[in-house]
Design an enzyme around this catalytic site. Structure first.
Site, PDB file in Angstrom:
ATOM      1  N   CYS A 114       0.667  -1.145   0.235  1.00  0.00           N
ATOM      2  CA  CYS A 114       0.326   0.356  -0.065  1.00  0.00           C
ATOM      3  C   CYS A 114       0.659   1.509   0.064  1.00  0.00           C
ATOM      4  O   CYS A 114       0.651   2.612  -0.076  1.00  0.00           O
ATOM      5  CB  CYS A 114      -0.810  -0.014   1.250  1.00  0.00           C
ATOM      6  SG  CYS A 114      -2.071  -1.246   1.089  1.00  0.00           S
ATOM      7  N   HIS A 250      -3.376   7.333   1.916  1.00  0.00           N
ATOM      8  CA  HIS A 250      -3.921   5.903   1.249  1.00  0.00           C
ATOM      9  C   HIS A 250      -5.073   5.985   2.197  1.00  0.00           C
ATOM     10  O   HIS A 250      -5.467   6.267   3.337  1.00  0.00           O
ATOM     11  CB  HIS A 250      -3.045   5.350   2.476  1.00  0.00           C
ATOM     12  CG  HIS A 250      -2.984   3.573   1.783  1.00  0.00           C
ATOM     13  ND1 HIS A 250      -3.271   3.192   0.520  1.00  0.00           N
ATOM     14  CD2 HIS A 250      -3.737   2.751   3.180  1.00  0.00           C
ATOM     15  CE1 HIS A 250      -4.735   2.328   0.813  1.00  0.00           C
ATOM     16  NE2 HIS A 250      -3.523   1.297   2.244  1.00  0.00           N
ATOM     17  N   ASN A 280      -9.919  -0.014  -0.628  1.00  0.00           N
ATOM     18  CA  ASN A 280      -8.691  -0.059  -0.598  1.00  0.00           C
ATOM     19  C   ASN A 280      -8.134  -0.503  -1.394  1.00  0.00           C
ATOM     20  O   ASN A 280      -8.099  -1.558  -1.608  1.00  0.00           O
ATOM     21  CB  ASN A 280      -8.173  -0.582   0.486  1.00  0.00           C
ATOM     22  CG  ASN A 280      -6.427  -0.839   1.170  1.00  0.00           C
ATOM     23  OD1 ASN A 280      -5.768  -0.380  -0.052  1.00  0.00           O
ATOM     24  ND2 ASN A 280      -6.563  -1.455   2.573  1.00  0.00           N
TER      25      ASN A 280
END
Length: 323
Positions: A114, A250, A280
């Site tokens: 990520c 993020h 996500n």
């Protein structure tokens, strides 16, 4: 005069299939309310059969090039941040390079889960300020739906697929905080925490594997480390949260986003939030949010933007740039 890596264009691409929270009610013991209250996610996009990470990355790259008024012939390098490359090798970046019709320059992948896009931006910045490249396509692209264990309600409801891209271009600045472009970066990793977020497959197992996560531990590390790295990047410039126009974090979980903004003393109306629509998307989440933020009219030329992310590894970091 100082060489800066300036954002010339931005774009994104999302697969056509939209999956609302309600779809998971027939798969695992969950509900729309349960997912929303714990993550802020309402829907996400999943790839179609046969659609690959490099396909998504190429579409996002084409959008960023169009926004910049450039073509693939103008690009010197392609960096793709991804944990879900089409094949073990070659890199997804070389596949994007080919799909764009580039027969020059170079291309490579960055894998920091990520945090991948922050690591890729930092690498692109280094290439530009060193003179190794003048224009770099930096892409985050993921197909995390292919890593899900559909019996694990703690993970399968959280992730989505998509891609975002930036075109970075060398430009001269005065060497001050008023310059456009990347102003500061901060990267970290700590392999001792591997077991709280990982995929249990790979060449050692002969399987693709599934994503495994200890949610409470990841949450704890994320809130602590994201604020720290953002402060560290700003401190290099003698700046603080008060100087920030936009945080583009993020997009993992709305509670992490809110907690990080609070620690940075930045109100939520100065945070770009897209997690409700995309879930996500790992390394794709920051460039996706940057592209959406510009399209919404939130991010404007001259704005000071902080991006920060944490992913498996653990790996985390931040970038401060002036749009």
């Amino acid at each position: 005069m100082t060489i800066r890596a300036v954002v010339k264009g931005v774009g994104h691409y999302l697969p056509e299939r939209v999956v609302p929270n309600s779809k998971f009610e027939a798969i695992v013991e969950t509900s729309d309310e349960w997912i929303r209250s714990r993550s802020g996610i309402e829907r996400r996009h999943f790839v179609a059969e046969g659609q690959t990470t490099s396909d998504l990355g190429t579409r996002a790259a084409q959008a960023a090039l169009a926004d910049a008024g450039l073509t693939a012939d103008d690009i010197d390098a392609v960096i793709v941040a991804t944990s879900t490359a089409d094949l073990t090798f070659p890199s997804a970046a070389t596949m994007v390079q080919a799909q764009l019709g580039m027969t020059h320059g170079f291309a490579f992948d960055v894998q920091a889960v990520c945090a991948g896009f922050v690591f890729a931006l930092t690498n692109a910045n280094a290439l530009i300020i060193s003179g190794a490249a003048r224009r770099v396509l930096v892409i985050g692209a993921e197909t995390f739906s292919r890593l899900m264990d559909w019996t694990d309600r703690g993970t399968c409801v959280l992730f989505g697929d998509g891609a975002g891209a930036l075109v970075l271009e060398a430009a001269t600045g005065d060497g001050t905080n008023a310059d456009r472009g990347i102003l500061a970066t901060d990267l970290h990793s700590d392999g001792r925490h591997k077991d709280i977020l990982y995929v249990d497959g790979g060449v050692s197992t002969g399987t693709t594997g599934h994503l495994r996560m200890e949610g409470k531990e990841v949450f704890r590390h994320a809130v602590e480390k994201l604020a720290e790295t953002a402060h560290a990047s700003l401190a290099k410039l003698g700046m603080s949260g008060e100087d920030v126009d936009w945080i583009v974090p993020h997009q993992a979980n709305i509670r992490i986003i809110e907690a990080t903004a609070k620690r940075m003393q930045v109100p939520m109306d100065r945070v770009v939030v897209t997690v409700q629509d995309h879930g996500n998307t790992s390394a794709a989440s920051i460039p996706l949010a940057l592209s959406v933020g510009k399209a919404r009219g939130q991010i404007k030329p001259g704005d000071l933007v902080v991006t920060e992310a944490i992913g498996g590894g653990l790996a985390w970091g931040s970038v401060v740039l002036r749009w």
